[in-house]
Enzyme design. Structure first.
Site, mmCIF file in Angstrom:
data_model
loop_
_atom_site.group_PDB
_atom_site.id
_atom_site.type_symbol
_atom_site.label_atom_id
_atom_site.label_comp_id
_atom_site.label_asym_id
_atom_site.label_seq_id
_atom_site.Cartn_x
_atom_site.Cartn_y
_atom_site.Cartn_z
ATOM 1 N N CYS A 1 33.282 90.038 47.771
ATOM 2 C CA CYS A 1 31.879 90.130 48.154
ATOM 3 C C CYS A 1 31.726 91.141 49.284
ATOM 4 O O CYS A 1 32.429 91.048 50.299
ATOM 5 C CB CYS A 1 31.372 88.762 48.604
ATOM 6 S SG CYS A 1 29.678 88.804 49.223
ATOM 7 N N CYS B 1 27.812 87.750 56.242
ATOM 8 C CA CYS B 1 27.137 86.498 55.901
ATOM 9 C C CYS B 1 27.889 85.297 56.466
ATOM 10 O O CYS B 1 27.295 84.411 57.060
ATOM 11 C CB CYS B 1 27.006 86.393 54.385
ATOM 12 S SG CYS B 1 26.443 84.810 53.785
ATOM 13 N N CYS C 1 31.138 82.422 52.749
ATOM 14 C CA CYS C 1 32.287 82.319 51.844
ATOM 15 C C CYS C 1 33.528 82.923 52.504
ATOM 16 O O CYS C 1 33.953 84.022 52.153
ATOM 17 C CB CYS C 1 31.997 83.025 50.528
ATOM 18 S SG CYS C 1 30.410 82.594 49.818
ATOM 19 N N CYS D 1 24.504 86.626 44.623
ATOM 20 C CA CYS D 1 25.574 85.942 45.356
ATOM 21 C C CYS D 1 26.543 85.327 44.347
ATOM 22 O O CYS D 1 26.125 84.749 43.340
ATOM 23 C CB CYS D 1 24.987 84.867 46.260
ATOM 24 S SG CYS D 1 26.201 83.772 47.030
ATOM 25 N N GLN E 1 23.419 66.815 45.036
ATOM 26 C CA GLN E 1 24.626 67.627 45.183
ATOM 27 C C GLN E 1 24.398 69.030 44.630
ATOM 28 O O GLN E 1 23.857 69.199 43.535
ATOM 29 C CB GLN E 1 25.801 66.971 44.457
ATOM 30 C CG GLN E 1 26.268 65.664 45.067
ATOM 31 C CD GLN E 1 27.088 65.852 46.340
ATOM 32 O OE1 GLN E 1 27.274 66.961 46.828
ATOM 33 N NE2 GLN E 1 27.583 64.757 46.891
ATOM 34 N N TYR F 1 23.494 55.478 52.820
ATOM 35 C CA TYR F 1 23.151 56.909 52.877
ATOM 36 C C TYR F 1 22.978 57.417 51.442
ATOM 37 O O TYR F 1 23.581 58.401 51.027
ATOM 38 C CB TYR F 1 24.230 57.721 53.585
ATOM 39 C CG TYR F 1 24.700 57.176 54.922
ATOM 40 C CD1 TYR F 1 24.042 57.505 56.092
ATOM 41 C CD2 TYR F 1 25.831 56.355 54.996
ATOM 42 C CE1 TYR F 1 24.495 57.028 57.325
ATOM 43 C CE2 TYR F 1 26.282 55.871 56.216
ATOM 44 C CZ TYR F 1 25.605 56.205 57.382
ATOM 45 O OH TYR F 1 26.055 55.725 58.599
ATOM 46 N N GLU G 1 18.515 54.185 52.248
ATOM 47 C CA GLU G 1 18.331 55.601 52.579
ATOM 48 C C GLU G 1 17.135 55.731 53.517
ATOM 49 O O GLU G 1 16.113 55.071 53.329
ATOM 50 C CB GLU G 1 18.093 56.417 51.300
ATOM 51 C CG GLU G 1 17.577 57.823 51.494
ATOM 52 C CD GLU G 1 18.507 58.714 52.305
ATOM 53 O OE1 GLU G 1 17.995 59.477 53.137
ATOM 54 O OE2 GLU G 1 19.739 58.636 52.104
ATOM 55 N N CYS H 1 31.698 64.932 53.413
ATOM 56 C CA CYS H 1 31.687 66.384 53.279
ATOM 57 C C CYS H 1 32.212 67.058 54.542
ATOM 58 O O CYS H 1 32.132 68.271 54.690
ATOM 59 C CB CYS H 1 30.275 66.890 52.960
ATOM 60 S SG CYS H 1 29.057 66.482 54.217
#
Length: 387
Positions: free
Chosen positions: A8, A14, A17, A91, A215, A244, A265, A340
């Site tokens: 890229c 950016c 990535c 992208c 997701q 959550y 939630e 995550c």
């Protein structure tokens, strides 16, 4: 077959990535090493679940808009740690149709006198464009984030945009007039199609609105949820707490194995979507609670409710000590912690394991975000036999 390694031109500007340009196997090994080093090789960690095609996987794309010093309209990503926009037409992570729609929008702006907001000058109308895509139904949502409800040519603009992209099924105008880093404002209205799109995951239909969490990599999300439910070992006699819960995705999937699911939630828009998701899938053995997860589990622990399995998927900041303490007081048979952020996962587990009631059975990473530093991790815990 040799892997084709894509690069890229914006990698060093950016910043999204950081692993782009490396072989995919090298990326996976690097992520595994980081996880094993964090846990000091003291836990059973399965090898990371990879992605068959680790490109163009994002179903949610947000692009910022700006004007350069020559008056040219820019759409793209922010340079890392700044609010300066790099012009990016395509992208390697984004769904390619979503990127095309954003370029089409940028090209149409002058024709319809839709000005672009300048943060530096604090004037202009269009701030951001958010695209949400379903890879199973091909439905596409476009959210135009404006500083004010003053787009006089919107009907003609929308007609031409849809004619260029037949896949668009929903267009929403969101008003964000605050000086903030938040993308979406509080007020919005639908100007074309539905106020949501529908996706199919693990055999169930899910309604996705502009503000609800879903997701961003549904291909890997299905692998993640299947692995989490495999570890959860839910039976028809089990009461499951889904904390959550977002739009209720994993709770609804878990409901077909459980006696009943309690899904909690805080985000009211996500709960609204979750209730609709249950109706659309004709699922009745689930209850949705709009509440702070910590306060709700505190209530369950105080009332000594019987919870057999807890599935928790907190935000990047992780859970709280209060939540983890109440979780210990509830004493469910099994806990599935989906994370995550491996650092906050480790922090929460270090605190929780001090109570010496649970053991970690297995940690399973999933490569939800190829070419980035991030991973999603499923951690399965169970009560020690002496408990």
């Amino acid at each position: 077959m040799n892997e084709i390694i894509k690069t890229c031109p914006f990698k060093n500007r950016c910043g999204s990535c950081k692993y782009i340009g490396e072989s995919y196997k090298s990326q996976l090994d690097r992520k595994m090493k980081g996880l094993r080093d964090l846990f000091l090789n003291k836990q059973k960690i399965n090898y990371i679940i990879s992605m068959d095609n680790p490109y163009n996987y994002r179903n949610k794309i947000h692009m910022a808009f700006d004007i350069d010093k020559n008056g040219n309209i820019l759409s793209g990503q922010y340079i890392e740690s700044t609010h300066k926009v790099i012009k990016i037409d395509s992208c390697l992570l984004d769904d390619s149709l979503a990127d095309k729609i954003i370029v089409d929008i940028r090209n149409l702006l002058p024709k319809y006198n839709l000005s672009v907001y300048s943060e530096y000058k604090d004037r202009g109308l269009l701030r951001h464009v958010l695209i949400k895509r379903s890879f199973t139904t091909n439905e596409t949502m476009v959210v135009l984030v404006l500083t004010a409800n003053k787009f006089t040519n919107k009907d003609a603009f929308i007609k031409e945009l849809v004619s260029l992209n037949k896949e668009i099924t929903s267009i929403i105008i969101n008003i964000n007039d605050k000086f903030t880093s938040m993308v979406l404002g509080d007020h919005e209205y639908t100007v074309y199609g539905n106020s949501y799109i529908t996706d199919v995951l693990c055999g169930l239909k899910f309604r996705i609105s502009s503000k609800s969490f879903y997701q961003v990599n549904p291909v890997q999300a299905e692998k993640l949820y299947n692995k989490a439910l495999e570890f959860a070992k839910i039976t028809k006699d089990d009461i499951v707490l889904d904390a959550y819960s977002g739009t209720g995705t994993i709770g609804l999937i878990a409901s077909k194995y459980a006696k009943h699911v309690l899904s909690v939630e805080l985000n009211k828009d996500a709960v609204k979507d979750a209730i609709e998701n249950a109706k659309n899938n004709k699922i009745k053995n689930i209850t949705f609670i709009q509440a702070d997860a910590t306060k709700y589990i505190n209530k369950l622990a105080f009332e000594k409710e019987d919870i057999d399995v807890v599935i928790m998927d907190p935000p990047r900041t992780g859970s709280t000590k209060e939540f983890m303490y109440s979780l210990y007081k509830l004493l469910p048979k099994r806990i599935i912690y989906i994370s995550c952020n491996k650092e906050t996962l480790k922090r929460d587990l270090d605190y929780f394991l001090k109570f010496d009631k649970y053991k970690i059975d297995v940690i399973q990473p999933v490569d939800m975000f190829p070419h980035t530093e991030h991973i999603e991790t499923v951690c399965a815990l169970s009560l020690k036999k002496s408990s």
